[in-house]
Design a protein around this motif. Structure first.
Motif, short mmCIF file in Angstrom:
data_model
loop_
_atom_site.label_atom_id
_atom_site.label_comp_id
_atom_site.label_asym_id
_atom_site.label_seq_id
_atom_site.Cartn_x
_atom_site.Cartn_y
_atom_site.Cartn_z
N VAL A 26 0.85 -1.19 0.00
CA VAL A 26 0.00 0.00 0.00
C VAL A 26 0.89 1.24 0.00
O VAL A 26 1.94 1.26 0.63
CB VAL A 26 -0.89 -0.01 1.28
N ILE A 27 0.44 2.26 -0.74
CA ILE A 27 1.11 3.57 -0.71
C ILE A 27 0.19 4.54 0.02
O ILE A 27 -1.01 4.62 -0.29
CB ILE A 27 1.33 4.14 -2.13
N VAL A 28 0.75 5.30 0.95
CA VAL A 28 -0.03 6.29 1.68
C VAL A 28 0.62 7.65 1.47
O VAL A 28 1.84 7.79 1.55
CB VAL A 28 -0.07 5.93 3.19
N VAL A 29 -0.21 8.65 1.18
CA VAL A 29 0.29 10.02 0.98
C VAL A 29 -0.58 10.98 1.80
O VAL A 29 -1.81 10.89 1.77
CB VAL A 29 0.21 10.45 -0.50
N LEU A 30 0.08 11.87 2.50
CA LEU A 30 -0.60 12.94 3.22
C LEU A 30 -0.51 14.22 2.40
O LEU A 30 0.59 14.63 2.00
CB LEU A 30 0.08 13.15 4.58
N ARG A 31 -1.66 14.80 2.09
CA ARG A 31 -1.67 16.07 1.34
C ARG A 31 -2.75 16.97 1.92
O ARG A 31 -3.92 16.59 1.98
CB ARG A 31 -1.90 15.82 -0.15
N ASP A 32 -2.36 18.18 2.29
CA ASP A 32 -3.29 19.15 2.85
C ASP A 32 -4.13 18.55 3.97
O ASP A 32 -5.34 18.80 4.07
CB ASP A 32 -4.20 19.71 1.74
N GLY A 33 -3.49 17.73 4.78
CA GLY A 33 -4.17 17.16 5.93
C GLY A 33 -5.04 15.96 5.64
O GLY A 33 -5.58 15.35 6.55
N GLN A 34 -5.14 15.60 4.36
CA GLN A 34 -5.95 14.44 3.96
C GLN A 34 -5.02 13.27 3.66
O GLN A 34 -3.94 13.47 3.09
CB GLN A 34 -6.75 14.83 2.70
N VAL A 35 -5.44 12.08 4.06
CA VAL A 35 -4.62 10.89 3.81
C VAL A 35 -5.22 10.10 2.65
O VAL A 35 -6.42 9.81 2.65
CB VAL A 35 -4.53 9.99 5.05
N TYR A 36 -4.38 9.78 1.67
CA TYR A 36 -4.80 8.98 0.51
C TYR A 36 -4.06 7.66 0.53
O TYR A 36 -2.86 7.63 0.86
CB TYR A 36 -4.50 9.73 -0.79
N ALA A 37 -4.73 6.60 0.17
CA ALA A 37 -4.09 5.28 0.17
C ALA A 37 -4.45 4.52 -1.10
O ALA A 37 -5.62 4.45 -1.50
CB ALA A 37 -4.53 4.47 1.40
N TRP A 38 -3.40 3.96 -1.73
CA TRP A 38 -3.55 3.26 -3.01
C TRP A 38 -2.79 1.95 -2.96
O TRP A 38 -1.76 1.85 -2.30
CB TRP A 38 -2.98 4.14 -4.15
N GLN A 39 -3.28 0.98 -3.70
CA GLN A 39 -2.51 -0.24 -3.85
C GLN A 39 -1.23 0.07 -4.63
O GLN A 39 -1.27 0.82 -5.61
CB GLN A 39 -3.32 -1.32 -4.59
N ASN A 40 -0.14 -0.49 -4.17
CA ASN A 40 1.14 -0.25 -4.84
C ASN A 40 1.28 -1.21 -6.01
O ASN A 40 2.06 -2.16 -5.98
CB ASN A 40 2.29 -0.41 -3.84
N ALA A 41 0.48 -0.95 -7.04
CA ALA A 41 0.49 -1.81 -8.23
C ALA A 41 0.03 -0.96 -9.41
O ALA A 41 -1.09 -0.46 -9.42
CB ALA A 41 -0.45 -3.00 -8.04
N CYS A 42 0.90 -0.84 -10.38
CA CYS A 42 0.52 -0.07 -11.57
C CYS A 42 -0.63 -0.78 -12.30
O CYS A 42 -0.63 -2.01 -12.41
CB CYS A 42 1.72 0.06 -12.49
N PRO A 43 -1.60 -0.01 -12.83
CA PRO A 43 -2.75 -0.64 -13.49
C PRO A 43 -2.38 -1.46 -14.72
O PRO A 43 -3.11 -2.38 -15.09
CB PRO A 43 -3.63 0.54 -13.90
#
Ligand code: FES
Length: 107
Positions: A26-43
């Motif tokens: 999983v990739i997690v990114v914090l931006r402007d106080g919001q947390v986004y999470a994505w599978q670490n797998a290119c489509p």
């Protein structure tokens, strides 16, 4: 069921961090106080985006980057805007922030 990824205060704004989890990497990114999470797998190939641990961003720390092909993904919606999978999206991972902890929600 939930799985603890890390504390919110362990994330730096606009810097990706990678985690192993029960649903895969999983990739997690914090931006402007919001947390986004994505599978670490290119489509298009299903491989990890990074070469080196936690190096997920382009040089301006704006887009998620595929280190193999230079593809760029929007942090907010996972959509590829440049690269071989343009128009496709990273798959979202369900998370919630609770008491300063980032928790992955297992369905
Ligand atoms: S693996 Fe799909 S853009 Fe690199």
């Amino acid at each position: 069921m939930s799985f603890r990824l890390c504390a919110l205060n362990e994330l730096e704004e606009n810097r990706g961090r990678g985690f192993r989890s029960p649903v895969g990497e999983v990739i997690v990114v914090l931006r402007d106080g919001q947390v986004y999470a994505w599978q670490n797998a290119c489509p298009h190939l299903g491989i990890n985006l990074e070469f080196n641990p936690d190096e997920f961003m382009d040089c301006e720390n704006h887009y998620l980057l595929c280190s193999n092909h230079g593809a760029l993904f929007q942090v907010e919606d996972g959509r590829c805007v440049v690269g071989p999978c343009q128009g496709e999206s990273l798959l979202p991972v369900a998370i919630r922030v609770e008491s300063g902890e980032i928790l992955l929600i297992e369905s």
